[in-house]
Design a protein around this motif. Structure first.
Motif, short mmCIF file in Angstrom:
data_model
loop_
_atom_site.label_atom_id
_atom_site.label_comp_id
_atom_site.label_asym_id
_atom_site.label_seq_id
_atom_site.Cartn_x
_atom_site.Cartn_y
_atom_site.Cartn_z
N LEU A 130 0.83 -1.21 0.00
CA LEU A 130 0.00 0.00 0.00
C LEU A 130 0.86 1.25 0.00
O LEU A 130 0.56 2.23 -0.70
CB LEU A 130 -0.93 -0.02 1.21
N SER A 131 1.94 1.24 0.76
CA SER A 131 2.84 2.40 0.79
C SER A 131 3.49 2.60 -0.57
O SER A 131 3.61 3.74 -1.05
CB SER A 131 3.90 2.21 1.86
N LYS A 132 3.91 1.52 -1.20
CA LYS A 132 4.57 1.63 -2.51
C LYS A 132 3.68 2.31 -3.54
O LYS A 132 4.16 3.09 -4.37
CB LYS A 132 4.97 0.23 -3.00
N PHE A 133 2.38 2.04 -3.48
CA PHE A 133 1.47 2.60 -4.47
C PHE A 133 0.78 3.88 -4.01
O PHE A 133 -0.21 4.32 -4.61
CB PHE A 133 0.43 1.55 -4.86
N GLY A 134 1.31 4.49 -2.97
CA GLY A 134 0.78 5.78 -2.52
C GLY A 134 -0.57 5.70 -1.86
O GLY A 134 -1.31 6.69 -1.82
N LEU A 135 -0.89 4.54 -1.31
CA LEU A 135 -2.20 4.33 -0.69
C LEU A 135 -2.12 4.41 0.83
O LEU A 135 -3.07 4.01 1.52
CB LEU A 135 -2.76 2.98 -1.13
N ALA A 136 -1.03 4.90 1.34
CA ALA A 136 -0.86 5.04 2.79
C ALA A 136 0.12 6.17 3.05
O ALA A 136 0.90 6.58 2.19
CB ALA A 136 -0.35 3.75 3.41
N LYS A 137 0.06 6.68 4.27
CA LYS A 137 0.92 7.79 4.68
C LYS A 137 1.55 7.44 6.02
O LYS A 137 0.87 6.92 6.92
CB LYS A 137 0.10 9.07 4.81
N GLY A 138 2.83 7.72 6.17
CA GLY A 138 3.53 7.42 7.41
C GLY A 138 4.36 6.16 7.26
O GLY A 138 4.48 5.58 6.18
N THR A 139 4.92 5.72 8.36
CA THR A 139 5.77 4.54 8.38
C THR A 139 5.12 3.46 9.22
O THR A 139 4.85 3.66 10.41
CB THR A 139 7.16 4.88 8.95
N TYR A 140 4.89 2.32 8.61
CA TYR A 140 4.30 1.20 9.34
C TYR A 140 5.32 0.61 10.30
O TYR A 140 6.42 0.24 9.91
CB TYR A 140 3.83 0.12 8.35
N GLN A 141 4.96 0.54 11.58
CA GLN A 141 5.86 0.03 12.60
C GLN A 141 5.22 -1.08 13.43
O GLN A 141 5.63 -1.33 14.56
CB GLN A 141 6.32 1.18 13.50
N ALA A 142 4.21 -1.73 12.86
CA ALA A 142 3.56 -2.88 13.51
C ALA A 142 2.97 -2.52 14.87
O ALA A 142 2.89 -3.36 15.76
CB ALA A 142 4.54 -4.04 13.65
N ASP A 143 2.54 -1.29 15.01
CA ASP A 143 1.99 -0.78 16.27
C ASP A 143 0.79 0.10 15.93
O ASP A 143 0.92 1.00 15.08
CB ASP A 143 3.06 0.02 17.01
N PRO A 144 -0.36 -0.10 16.53
CA PRO A 144 -1.52 0.72 16.19
C PRO A 144 -1.35 2.20 16.50
O PRO A 144 -2.13 3.03 16.03
CB PRO A 144 -2.66 0.10 17.01
N ASN A 145 -0.33 2.54 17.28
CA ASN A 145 -0.06 3.94 17.59
C ASN A 145 1.09 4.51 16.76
O ASN A 145 1.65 5.55 17.12
CB ASN A 145 0.25 4.07 19.08
N ASP A 146 1.41 3.86 15.63
CA ASP A 146 2.55 4.30 14.83
C ASP A 146 2.24 5.48 13.92
O ASP A 146 3.12 5.99 13.23
CB ASP A 146 3.12 3.13 14.02
N GLY A 147 0.98 5.92 13.89
CA GLY A 147 0.62 7.05 13.04
C GLY A 147 0.42 6.68 11.59
O GLY A 147 0.16 7.57 10.75
N TYR A 148 0.51 5.43 11.26
CA TYR A 148 0.34 4.97 9.88
C TYR A 148 -1.13 5.11 9.49
O TYR A 148 -2.02 4.69 10.22
CB TYR A 148 0.79 3.52 9.77
N ARG A 149 -1.39 5.70 8.33
CA ARG A 149 -2.76 5.94 7.88
C ARG A 149 -2.93 5.53 6.43
O ARG A 149 -2.04 5.73 5.60
CB ARG A 149 -3.13 7.43 8.05
#
Length: 217
Positions: free
Chosen positions: A83-102
């Motif tokens: 999803l990040s590669k195709f611009g479908l997410a913002k932020g950095t996925y860190q395997a934590d629900p509080n990582d700010g990934y959207r």
């Protein structure tokens, strides 16, 4: 613990009683792992999503632990990287629900909200949970494209979107036109097993989202 759910009013209660087997499993895990989520896992994503990913169910050490779909398990690494590669997410996925990934333009809704033993829900449990999937899909007014991860998700999506299973056979990269005009694209599930056996490669998985993007409004 915080997370982003596109349609919170459509979620089951934390002690949903619909499936006795899943309730018993949930209660046992609450004793064994009291710090885990151990409850129905809510949808995650953008309330204005045009693309809906339909998953199977929470993973024991993933969403059932963290409370966010695909977060903290092997399957989530490939999904969120894609999803990040195709611009479908913002932020950095860190395997934590509080990582700010959207997610951007995307929502994830599971076919079954609670963790099933051995990751295998029975037909009655899938049917019991389908009203929540249907309500969430109805609440996502901009959703036009669906990606089903695995055959159970495919079947739930077809039924929820008003199609007939006999007319829509599951197959990786298969495309289906639903009665309401929606497009459903199938993918093998991004599980550890499918990745490790080579049934699903990174290129195969990315091809699904490349195709989905072709229908982006």
């Amino acid at each position: 613990m915080s997370f982003a759910s596109p349609v919170p009013e459509t979620e089951p209660p934390g002690d949903c009683p619909r499936c006795p087997r899943l309730v018993a499993f949930r209660e046992a895990l609450r004793v064994e792992y009291p710090d885990w989520w151990n409850a129905p896992v809510p949808a995650f994503g953008d309330p204005d999503a045009w693309l809906v990913i339909v998953g199977l169910a929470p993973g024991k050490h993933g969403a059932n632990r963290t409370g966010r779909p695909f977060t903290g398990d092997y399957a989530g690494e490939l999904l969120f990287e894609t999803l990040s590669k195709f611009g479908l997410a913002k932020g950095t996925y860190q395997a934590d629900p509080n990582d700010g990934y959207r997610l951007q333009g995307v929502a994830i809704c599971n076919s079954v909200k609670c963790l099933p033993p051995e990751n295998k829900p029975v037909p009655e449990e899938i049917a019991n949970c389908r009203p929540f999937l249907a309500a969430q899909i109805d609440s996502l007014a901009n959703a036009r494209v669906y990606v089903a991860l695995g055959q159970i998700a495919h079947q739930s999506a077809v039924r929820t979107l008003g199609g007939k299973l006999a007319a829509h056979k599951f197959g990786h990269l298969a495309e289906h036109r639903m009665p309401g005009g929606e497009v459903l694209i199938d993918s093998y599930h991004c599980s550890r097993y499918n990745q490790n056996t080579g049934r699903l490669t990174r290129a195969m998985f990315e091809a699904v989202f490349e195709r989905a993007l072709a229908f982006r409004p």
